[in-house]
Design an enzyme around this catalytic site. Sequence first.
Site, PDB file in Angstrom:
ATOM      1  N   LYS A 276       1.230   3.947  -3.111  1.00 22.16           N
ATOM      2  CA  LYS A 276       0.787   5.339  -2.995  1.00 22.16           C
ATOM      3  C   LYS A 276       1.941   6.303  -3.260  1.00 22.16           C
ATOM      4  CE  LYS A 276      -3.560   5.011  -2.176  1.00 22.16           C
ATOM      5  NZ  LYS A 276      -4.572   5.719  -2.965  1.00 22.16           N
TER       6      LYS A 276
ATOM      7  N   GLY B 234      -2.124   0.204  23.738  1.00 19.02           N
ATOM      8  CA  GLY B 234      -3.135   1.213  23.407  1.00 19.02           C
ATOM      9  C   GLY B 234      -2.620   2.636  23.529  1.00 19.02           C
TER      10      GLY B 234
ATOM     11  N   ARG C 190       0.776   9.133  14.630  1.00 16.83           N
ATOM     12  CA  ARG C 190       0.436   9.657  13.310  1.00 16.83           C
ATOM     13  C   ARG C 190      -0.445  10.865  13.545  1.00 16.83           C
ATOM     14  NH1 ARG C 190      -0.639   6.403   9.205  1.00 16.83           N
ATOM     15  NH2 ARG C 190       1.331   5.414   8.927  1.00 16.83           N
TER      16      ARG C 190
ATOM     17  N   ARG D   6     -10.143  -1.358  10.436  1.00 21.35           N
ATOM     18  CA  ARG D   6      -9.748  -0.054  10.941  1.00 21.35           C
ATOM     19  C   ARG D   6     -10.337   0.160  12.337  1.00 21.35           C
ATOM     20  NH1 ARG D   6      -9.576   3.448   5.299  1.00 21.35           N
ATOM     21  NH2 ARG D   6     -11.419   2.318   4.711  1.00 21.35           N
TER      22      ARG D   6
ATOM     23  N   PHE E   9     -14.057  -1.066  16.719  1.00 21.35           N
ATOM     24  CA  PHE E   9     -14.563  -0.747  18.059  1.00 21.35           C
ATOM     25  C   PHE E   9     -16.093  -0.621  18.057  1.00 21.35           C
ATOM     26  CE2 PHE E   9     -10.443   1.488  19.751  1.00 21.35           C
ATOM     27  CZ  PHE E   9      -9.840   0.247  19.867  1.00 21.35           C
TER      28      PHE E   9
ATOM     29  N   TYR F 176       0.834  -1.215   0.000  1.00 22.66           N
ATOM     30  CA  TYR F 176       0.000   0.000   0.000  1.00 22.66           C
ATOM     31  C   TYR F 176       0.868   1.265   0.000  1.00 22.66           C
ATOM     32  CZ  TYR F 176      -3.740   3.205   1.515  1.00 22.66           C
ATOM     33  OH  TYR F 176      -4.648   4.245   1.616  1.00 22.66           O
TER      34      TYR F 176
ATOM     35  N   TYR G 273      -4.534  -3.201  20.249  1.00 21.97           N
ATOM     36  CA  TYR G 273      -3.244  -3.814  19.944  1.00 21.97           C
ATOM     37  C   TYR G 273      -2.152  -3.089  20.711  1.00 21.97           C
ATOM     38  CZ  TYR G 273      -5.965  -6.151  16.432  1.00 21.97           C
ATOM     39  OH  TYR G 273      -6.934  -6.912  15.809  1.00 21.97           O
TER      40      TYR G 273
ATOM     41  N   THR H  14      -0.919   6.521  19.059  1.00 16.35           N
ATOM     42  CA  THR H  14      -1.941   7.539  18.803  1.00 16.35           C
ATOM     43  C   THR H  14      -2.374   7.546  17.346  1.00 16.35           C
ATOM     44  OG1 THR H  14      -0.354   9.274  18.288  1.00 16.35           O
ATOM     45  CG2 THR H  14      -0.997   9.043  20.608  1.00 16.35           C
TER      46      THR H  14
HETATM   47  N1  LIG Z   1     -10.392   6.033   4.480  1.00 21.38           N
HETATM   48  C1  LIG Z   1      -9.241   6.514   4.890  1.00 21.38           C
HETATM   49  O1  LIG Z   1      -9.057   6.771   6.078  1.00 21.38           O
HETATM   50  C2  LIG Z   1      -8.114   6.758   3.900  1.00 21.38           C
HETATM   51  C3  LIG Z   1      -6.887   7.180   4.400  1.00 21.38           C
HETATM   52  C4  LIG Z   1      -5.858   7.441   3.505  1.00 21.38           C
HETATM   53  C5  LIG Z   1      -6.065   7.313   2.141  1.00 21.38           C
HETATM   54  N2  LIG Z   1      -7.269   6.889   1.688  1.00 21.38           N
HETATM   55  C6  LIG Z   1      -7.416   6.734   0.216  1.00 21.38           C
HETATM   56  O2  LIG Z   1      -8.692   7.154  -0.215  1.00 21.38           O
HETATM   57  C7  LIG Z   1      -9.149   6.323  -1.279  1.00 21.38           C
HETATM   58  C8  LIG Z   1     -10.514   5.752  -0.944  1.00 21.38           C
HETATM   59  O3  LIG Z   1     -10.412   4.985   0.248  1.00 21.38           O
HETATM   60  P1  LIG Z   1     -11.714   4.373   0.955  1.00 21.38           P
HETATM   61  O4  LIG Z   1     -11.487   4.425   2.395  1.00 21.38           O
HETATM   62  O5  LIG Z   1     -12.938   4.993   0.384  1.00 21.38           O
HETATM   63  O6  LIG Z   1     -11.590   2.857   0.498  1.00 21.38           O
HETATM   64  P2  LIG Z   1     -12.670   1.885  -0.145  1.00 21.38           P
HETATM   65  O7  LIG Z   1     -12.067   0.541  -0.176  1.00 21.38           O
HETATM   66  O8  LIG Z   1     -13.994   2.043   0.536  1.00 21.38           O
HETATM   67  O9  LIG Z   1     -12.817   2.461  -1.613  1.00 21.38           O
HETATM   68  C9  LIG Z   1     -11.922   2.165  -2.657  1.00 21.38           C
HETATM   69  C10 LIG Z   1     -12.742   1.875  -3.904  1.00 21.38           C
HETATM   70  O10 LIG Z   1     -11.852   1.588  -5.004  1.00 21.38           O
HETATM   71  C11 LIG Z   1     -12.408   0.508  -5.748  1.00 21.38           C
HETATM   72  N3  LIG Z   1     -11.333  -0.134  -6.505  1.00 21.38           N
HETATM   73  C12 LIG Z   1     -10.227  -0.785  -6.018  1.00 21.38           C
HETATM   74  N4  LIG Z   1      -9.477  -1.243  -7.026  1.00 21.38           N
HETATM   75  C13 LIG Z   1     -10.094  -0.884  -8.182  1.00 21.38           C
HETATM   76  C14 LIG Z   1      -9.815  -1.075  -9.566  1.00 21.38           C
HETATM   77  N5  LIG Z   1      -8.724  -1.756  -9.961  1.00 21.38           N
HETATM   78  N6  LIG Z   1     -10.677  -0.567 -10.476  1.00 21.38           N
HETATM   79  C15 LIG Z   1     -11.774   0.125 -10.092  1.00 21.38           C
HETATM   80  N7  LIG Z   1     -12.088   0.329  -8.791  1.00 21.38           N
HETATM   81  C16 LIG Z   1     -11.273  -0.171  -7.852  1.00 21.38           C
HETATM   82  C17 LIG Z   1     -13.021  -0.387  -4.700  1.00 21.38           C
HETATM   83  O11 LIG Z   1     -13.951  -1.308  -5.209  1.00 21.38           O
HETATM   84  C18 LIG Z   1     -13.655   0.655  -3.749  1.00 21.38           C
HETATM   85  O12 LIG Z   1     -14.966   0.979  -4.138  1.00 21.38           O
HETATM   86  C19 LIG Z   1      -8.058   5.267  -1.500  1.00 21.38           C
HETATM   87  O13 LIG Z   1      -7.242   5.677  -2.574  1.00 21.38           O
HETATM   88  C20 LIG Z   1      -7.285   5.289  -0.202  1.00 21.38           C
HETATM   89  O14 LIG Z   1      -5.960   4.917  -0.393  1.00 21.38           O
HETATM   90  C21 LIG Z   1      -8.289   6.597   2.532  1.00 21.38           C
END
Ligand SMILES: NC(=O)c1ccc[n+]([C@@H]2O[C@H](COP(=O)([O-])OP(=O)(O)OC[C@H]3O[C@@H](n4cnc5c(N)ncnc54)[C@H](O)[C@@H]3O)[C@@H](O)[C@H]2O)c1
Length: 318
Positions: free
Chosen positions: A150, A208, A276, A187, A192, A146, A205, A211
């Site tokens: 990114k 605790g 973080r 997550r 929780f 991951y 984990y 942060t």
């Molecule tokens: N939620 C968070 O706290 C958080 C934190 C940091 C970064 N992000 C970033 O935000 C974005 C969305 O995260 P989220 O929490 O909504 O996750 P999520 O898993 O709910 O959403 C990701 C979506 O991408 C789709 N997807 C994955 N691979 C694909 C592909 N090859 N083709 C088409 N669709 C695809 C999945 O089906 C899903 O609907 C991600 O890029 C993630 O890295 C989220």
Amino acid sequence: MSKRALVTGGAGFLGSHLCDSLLADGWNVVAVDNLLTGKRSNLAHLRNEPRFELVEKDICEPFDVGRVDYVFHLASPASPVDYATYGVETLKVGSLGTFHALDHARAYGAKYFISSTSECYGDPLEHPQKETYWGNVNPIGPRSVYDEAKRFSEAVTMAYRRYYKVDTRIVRIFNTYGPRMQLNDGRVVPNFMKQAIRGEDLTVYGDGSQTRSFCYVSDEVDGFMRLAKSDEPLPVNIGNPNEFTILECAKAVLKVVDSTSGIRYDPLPQDDPKQRRPDISKARQLLGWEPKIDLETGLRLSLDYFRKAVAEEVAAAH
Ligand SMILES: NC(=O)c1ccc[n+]([C@@H]2O[C@H](COP(=O)([O-])OP(=O)(O)OC[C@H]3O[C@@H](n4cnc5c(N)ncnc54)[C@H](O)[C@@H]3O)[C@@H](O)[C@H]2O)c1
């Protein structure tokens, strides 16, 4: 002609909320999603919305959904459980998928916005993390599928800006929570909430004391919209700087759910960041953005969704 936006990952947690915000802002929206970790039900409320469409497609293959003015590239497994399960898919969507999303923007002269992550900072040696910090990432550890995907996708984005003049934005998202999160995505908040609602002990984990900062989804998406409308090409942190220990978060959940569950301590997973917290000075200054929803309020706003999700899971098991 009306403005049209493409949201990759539009059936996911953040993508579906972003679709809602774009529609509210007057855009036509096409979501492209292969439903790997997202759900059609996240978009069920848009079923009769003529300005919205969902295209079920894997963006690791080249794709074309026609003219768009903005590409929002959010597709990627995002939770630790998901990217551990779909490690190779995560690397592919961060690399091939990012190329295809950028190619789409370039083909139509559209602006481009990518959701990056605080994971780019790895297990940070600097606190809080500013956008100028380059991070401390283990390139071969279990989280690297991951983190490195990114970091690579940020690099590709900057390359398309430099070489092909695509007008790009990069957001570094910190832990975000709220309705439409998957119940079992590993997550902290859904874990929780589920355990507290079911009356089970909450799993912490380590001791605790590590942060996290938790941002409510409406604040996060407000940050996306402001960044998208700005001219800032370099990464911007969007997250809540209020830091809580995992133990404090567990206690907040127990209070909001009004649960009598206890707390169980399990060993800390490898490469789990100890601390973080975003430095959001840049977002404050540049976008006039800061989060408005505190943790307890956000948990209360999420409670109905999690109760329903737990009830559905229980019903499905019978
Ligand atoms: N939620 C968070 O706290 C958080 C934190 C940091 C970064 N992000 C970033 O935000 C974005 C969305 O995260 P989220 O929490 O909504 O996750 P999520 O898993 O709910 O959403 C990701 C979506 O991408 C789709 N997807 C994955 N691979 C694909 C592909 N090859 N083709 C088409 N669709 C695809 C999945 O089906 C899903 O609907 C991600 O890029 C993630 O890295 C989220």
